[in-house]
Design a protein around this motif. Structure first.
Motif, mmCIF file in Angstrom:
data_model
loop_
_atom_site.group_PDB
_atom_site.id
_atom_site.type_symbol
_atom_site.label_atom_id
_atom_site.label_comp_id
_atom_site.label_asym_id
_atom_site.label_seq_id
_atom_site.Cartn_x
_atom_site.Cartn_y
_atom_site.Cartn_z
ATOM 1 N N ALA A 189 39.326 47.825 37.315
ATOM 2 C CA ALA A 189 39.338 47.846 38.774
ATOM 3 C C ALA A 189 39.723 46.479 39.327
ATOM 4 N N LEU A 190 39.270 45.415 38.670
ATOM 5 C CA LEU A 190 39.658 44.068 39.093
ATOM 6 C C LEU A 190 41.162 43.870 38.957
ATOM 7 N N ALA A 191 41.725 44.327 37.843
ATOM 8 C CA ALA A 191 43.169 44.190 37.641
ATOM 9 C C ALA A 191 43.944 44.993 38.687
ATOM 10 N N ASP A 192 43.482 46.227 38.969
ATOM 11 C CA ASP A 192 44.146 47.037 39.995
ATOM 12 C C ASP A 192 44.133 46.339 41.348
ATOM 13 N N ALA A 193 43.005 45.729 41.687
ATOM 14 C CA ALA A 193 42.887 45.064 42.985
ATOM 15 C C ALA A 193 43.747 43.808 43.048
ATOM 16 N N LEU A 194 43.777 43.033 41.978
ATOM 17 C CA LEU A 194 44.590 41.822 41.969
ATOM 18 C C LEU A 194 46.075 42.147 42.121
ATOM 19 N N ALA A 195 46.503 43.260 41.549
ATOM 20 C CA ALA A 195 47.912 43.624 41.610
ATOM 21 C C ALA A 195 48.280 44.268 42.939
ATOM 22 N N GLN A 196 47.424 45.179 43.458
ATOM 23 C CA GLN A 196 47.793 45.970 44.628
ATOM 24 C C GLN A 196 47.323 45.367 45.946
ATOM 25 N N VAL A 197 46.207 44.658 45.925
ATOM 26 C CA VAL A 197 45.673 44.074 47.164
ATOM 27 C C VAL A 197 46.082 42.607 47.284
ATOM 28 N N ALA A 198 45.861 41.827 46.221
ATOM 29 C CA ALA A 198 46.236 40.406 46.254
ATOM 30 C C ALA A 198 47.704 40.191 45.929
ATOM 31 N N HIS A 199 48.385 41.217 45.398
ATOM 32 C CA HIS A 199 49.818 41.157 45.081
ATOM 33 C C HIS A 199 50.149 40.002 44.139
ATOM 34 N N LEU A 200 49.326 39.826 43.118
ATOM 35 C CA LEU A 200 49.604 38.819 42.103
ATOM 36 C C LEU A 200 50.594 39.377 41.081
ATOM 37 N N PRO A 201 51.310 38.511 40.369
ATOM 38 C CA PRO A 201 52.276 38.987 39.366
ATOM 39 C C PRO A 201 51.600 39.842 38.298
ATOM 40 N N SER A 202 52.301 40.888 37.879
ATOM 41 C CA SER A 202 51.710 41.833 36.931
ATOM 42 C C SER A 202 51.391 41.174 35.591
ATOM 43 N N ARG A 203 52.220 40.228 35.143
ATOM 44 C CA ARG A 203 51.943 39.564 33.868
ATOM 45 C C ARG A 203 50.631 38.792 33.933
ATOM 46 N N PHE A 204 50.384 38.112 35.045
ATOM 47 C CA PHE A 204 49.125 37.396 35.210
ATOM 48 C C PHE A 204 47.947 38.372 35.248
ATOM 49 N N VAL A 205 48.113 39.470 35.979
ATOM 50 C CA VAL A 205 47.037 40.452 36.113
ATOM 51 C C VAL A 205 46.690 41.059 34.761
ATOM 52 N N LEU A 206 47.694 41.448 33.991
ATOM 53 C CA LEU A 206 47.446 42.046 32.686
ATOM 54 C C LEU A 206 46.831 41.033 31.721
ATOM 55 N N GLY A 207 47.205 39.761 31.855
ATOM 56 C CA GLY A 207 46.567 38.724 31.043
ATOM 57 C C GLY A 207 45.103 38.562 31.377
ATOM 58 N N VAL A 208 44.777 38.599 32.682
ATOM 59 C CA VAL A 208 43.376 38.527 33.102
ATOM 60 C C VAL A 208 42.593 39.718 32.565
ATOM 61 N N LEU A 209 43.190 40.915 32.636
ATOM 62 C CA LEU A 209 42.519 42.113 32.137
ATOM 63 C C LEU A 209 42.261 42.013 30.637
ATOM 64 N N ALA A 210 43.260 41.579 29.886
ATOM 65 C CA ALA A 210 43.089 41.458 28.436
ATOM 66 C C ALA A 210 42.017 40.425 28.096
#
Length: 261
Positions: free
Chosen positions: A133-154
């Motif tokens: 859910a954190l990764a979804d929010a960072l990507a869709q609400v904060a509009h952060l780069p997907s590579r950064f978001v997926l790295g945070v999730l991993a």
């Protein structure tokens, strides 16, 4: 599941707050406390945050256990202020550059309370956080780069594995009869082994994610939508109210003073 742990089947009020809002709320509950180092605002902030405990779905015992490290570190942070802060009022002890006075004692207590007040919001807001859910929010609400978001999730997913590795190593050493002696030596030895595990697992994970195309520059889609709601506005308003009441209490008590003054 232990009785002291929250029941994941019973959602709490804060579970409906968007993860990005929780990040902003944690900053809102922390940054204003840096304006002044006094006992009153810190204690009021801690008290008001604990009153919100039913909204988090956590038990008091769970929060106290997770605060144990901060409670142990807080006095250490206050020792430097106790010995090396500018003396004021009656001086009780003085050796070289170290002075213990009325002002340094008050400052040491205030700093120790500040450490707890700064760490408590993180525990209350993120203890039940779903990494996905954190990764979804960072990507869709904060509009952060997907590579950064997926790295945070991993990386977030790896934290649980590190805890399991530490627990397994502790049990293995105890089974061999070497787990009850040399606490400091055991800690540093296990920390080094855990570091080796982390490097190896991180390398394998990076290769696996790259092989699956997670590093591609092609825009990604997200299976679960993440949006803001009225509950997010209520949460931010509540955080602002807590900080306003804390600072107002310090001003009324006459203990508030800007750190740069």
């Amino acid at each position: 599941m232990r009785a002291s742990e929250p029941d994941p089947a019973s959602p709490a009020w804060v579970d409906g707050v968007n993860p990005v809002t929780r990040v902003g709320l944690s900053l809102l509950l922390s940054i204003p406390l840096f304006a002044s180092i006094d006992v009153t605002s810190g204690l009021v902030a801690i008290g008001l945050q604990l009153l919100c405990l039913p909204l988090t779905g956590l038990r008091l015992g769970t929060v106290l256990r997770r605060l144990a490290l901060l409670l142990a570190v807080a006095p250490v942070a206050g020792v430097s202020m106790l010995l090396y802060a500018a003396p004021g009022g009656h001086v009780f002890f003085s050796v070289g550059v170290a002075h213990i006075s009325e002002a340094s004692i008050q400052l040491a207590i205030a700093v120790s309370i500040r450490v707890v007040a700064l760490g408590l919001p993180t525990i209350l807001l993120f203890a039940r956080m779903d990494p996905t859910a954190l990764a979804d929010a960072l990507a869709q609400v904060a509009h952060l780069p997907s590579r950064f978001v997926l790295g945070v999730l991993a990386g977030t997913r790896m934290l649980g594995l590190f805890l399991d590795d530490w627990r397994t190593m502790s049990l293995a050493r105890r089974a061999r009869g070497v787990g009850d002696r040399g606490v400091l030596r055991r800690f540093f030895t296990m920390s080094f082994v855990l570091l080796v595990f982390a490097v190896r697992r991180g390398t394998k994970l990076a290769l696996a994610m790259e092989a699956r195309g997670f590093g591609s520059a092609i825009p990604r889609t997200w299976a679960r939508p993440s949006r803001l709601s009225g509950r997010d506005a209520v949460a931010l308003a509540g955080g602002a109210a807590i900080m306003a009441l804390s600072i107002a209490a310090a001003v009324l008590a006459g203990t508030f003073g800007f750190v740069w003054s």
